[in-house]
Design a protein around this motif. Structure first.
Motif, PDB file in Angstrom:
ATOM      1  N   LEU A  44      65.352 105.349  95.290  1.00 19.16           N
ATOM      2  CA  LEU A  44      65.828 106.494  94.510  1.00 19.16           C
ATOM      3  C   LEU A  44      66.313 107.610  95.430  1.00 19.16           C
ATOM      4  N   ARG A 100      76.298 112.424  98.655  1.00 23.66           N
ATOM      5  CA  ARG A 100      76.665 111.640  97.462  1.00 23.66           C
ATOM      6  C   ARG A 100      78.133 111.286  97.444  1.00 23.66           C
ATOM      7  N   ALA A 131      69.622 106.685  96.652  1.00 20.86           N
ATOM      8  CA  ALA A 131      70.614 106.800  95.578  1.00 20.86           C
ATOM      9  C   ALA A 131      71.066 108.242  95.372  1.00 20.86           C
ATOM     10  N   LEU A 143      68.564 114.793  90.621  1.00 21.55           N
ATOM     11  CA  LEU A 143      69.751 114.380  91.348  1.00 21.55           C
ATOM     12  C   LEU A 143      70.199 115.520  92.241  1.00 21.55           C
ATOM     13  N   THR A 167      73.831 109.530  86.001  1.00 19.09           N
ATOM     14  CA  THR A 167      73.004 110.709  85.749  1.00 19.09           C
ATOM     15  C   THR A 167      73.899 111.945  85.783  1.00 19.09           C
ATOM     16  N   ALA A 186      71.539 106.614  89.394  1.00 19.32           N
ATOM     17  CA  ALA A 186      72.044 107.899  89.903  1.00 19.32           C
ATOM     18  C   ALA A 186      73.495 108.119  89.477  1.00 19.32           C
ATOM     19  N   PHE A 227      68.605 111.023  94.761  1.00 18.24           N
ATOM     20  CA  PHE A 227      67.630 111.883  94.096  1.00 18.24           C
ATOM     21  C   PHE A 227      66.727 112.566  95.125  1.00 18.24           C
TER      22      PHE A 227
END
Length: 227
Positions: A197, A227, A200, A221, A178, A175, A202
Motif C-alpha cells: 500500500l 505518484r 502504491a 492517498l 482512489t 490507489a 498511500f
C-alpha cells in the motif's frame, strides 16, 4: 460472468465460515463493533460523510460492512454510493442467514439488502444508497472499473489464506481508483500488505485493532511526487 459461489460452512454459533479460505466472515460476538472500529472509524467515518460519498470494498462478503456504512449515512442524512468486488458471491438465502443476527441493529436495512441481494453481482438501489457488486476476480475487474472511491474497505480473507487479494499489483489498482485525499482501512497489519500500500502511494499508519487484534492498518492517498 466468471464467478464462483461462496463455499460456506456454519459454526454452531451461527458464524459463516468460508471453506475455500478456511476463514470466518466475521466474529458473531462483536462483528458489528469490529466493522465500525476497523472500516468506518479507520476511514474517518462517519465524520467525512457527505452527499455522494463513495466506498469501495474488496470482499463484499455478507454485506455487513455495507450495512454499517449505509446506516451511518442515513443517520448523517446523506445519500451515498458503494461498489463491492467479490469473487465468490453468496446466495440470497446464505446472506439472509448470515445477516439474521444483525437484523435488529439495522431495522429495515438488512431486510432491504437481502430482498435486493445481488447473487451474481449487479446493482442495488434503495433510499440513500446506490450500490453495485462486481462479481469476479478483483485482479481482473478492478483495473476495468471506471470509478474512484473516497474510502476503501480492504476486507478480503486473511492475507495468509487469500494472498491474491493483497498482491502489490492489486493494491496499486486500489490507489489508482482512489479519489484525491481518499483513504483505506483494513484489519490486517501484515508487513507485506502495508509495504504494498505504501508502494502504491498511500501514507500508511498502524492503528490499534479491535478487541484481541493488536493492530490494523489505515492510510491516506498521498499527493507526493512519486505518484
Amino acid at each position: 460472468m466468471h464467478h464462483h459461489p461462496a463455499q460456506l460452512a456454519w459454526r454452531d454459533n451461527g458464524t459463516p465460515v468460508s471453506t475455500r479460505f478456511d476463514d470466518p466472515y466475521f466474529s458473531l460476538e462483536n462483528g458489528l463493533a469490529e466493522t465500525r472500529h476497523t472500516f468506518l472509524a479507520g476511514n474517518g467515518l462517519p465524520g467525512r460523510l457527505c452527499e455522494g460519498f463513495h466506498v469501495g470494498e474488496l470482499g463484499f462478503g455478507t454485506g455487513l460492512n455495507l450495512l454499517a456504512f449505509w446506516q451511518a449515512a442515513r443517520e448523517a442524512g446523506v445519500a451515498v454510493r458503494y461498489t463491492g468486488f467479490e469473487g465468490f458471491p453468496m446466495s440470497a438465502a446464505e446472506a439472509a442467514r448470515a445477516l439474521e443476527p444483525f437484523a435488529p441493529a439495522f431495522p429495515e436495512l438488512a431486510e432491504a439488502l437481502v430482498a435486493g441481494w445481488p447473487e451474481a453481482g449487479g446493482r442495488f438501489s434503495a433510499p440513500g444508497l446506490e450500490a453495485e457488486v462486481i462479481a469476479g476476480d478483483a485482479r481482473t475487474t478492478l483495473p476495468d472499473w471506471t470509478g474512484r472511491a473516497d474510502a476503501w474497505f480492504l476486507d478480503g480473507f486473511s492475507p495468509a489464506k487469500n494472498p491474491e487479494l493483497w498482491e502489490p499489483e492489486l493494491m496499486a489498482e486500489v490507489a489508482r481508483h482512489t479519489a484525491p485525499g481518499g483513504t483505506f482501512a483494513t484489519y490486517t497489519a501484515a508487513g507485506h500488505v502495508r509495504r504494498a500500500l505504501e508502494a502504491a502511494g498511500f501514507d500508511v499508519a498502524r492503528a490499534p485493532g479491535y478487541g484481541r487484534k493488536r493492530h490494523m492498518s489505515r492510510g491516506t492517498l498521498s499527493t507526493g511526487p512519486h505518484r
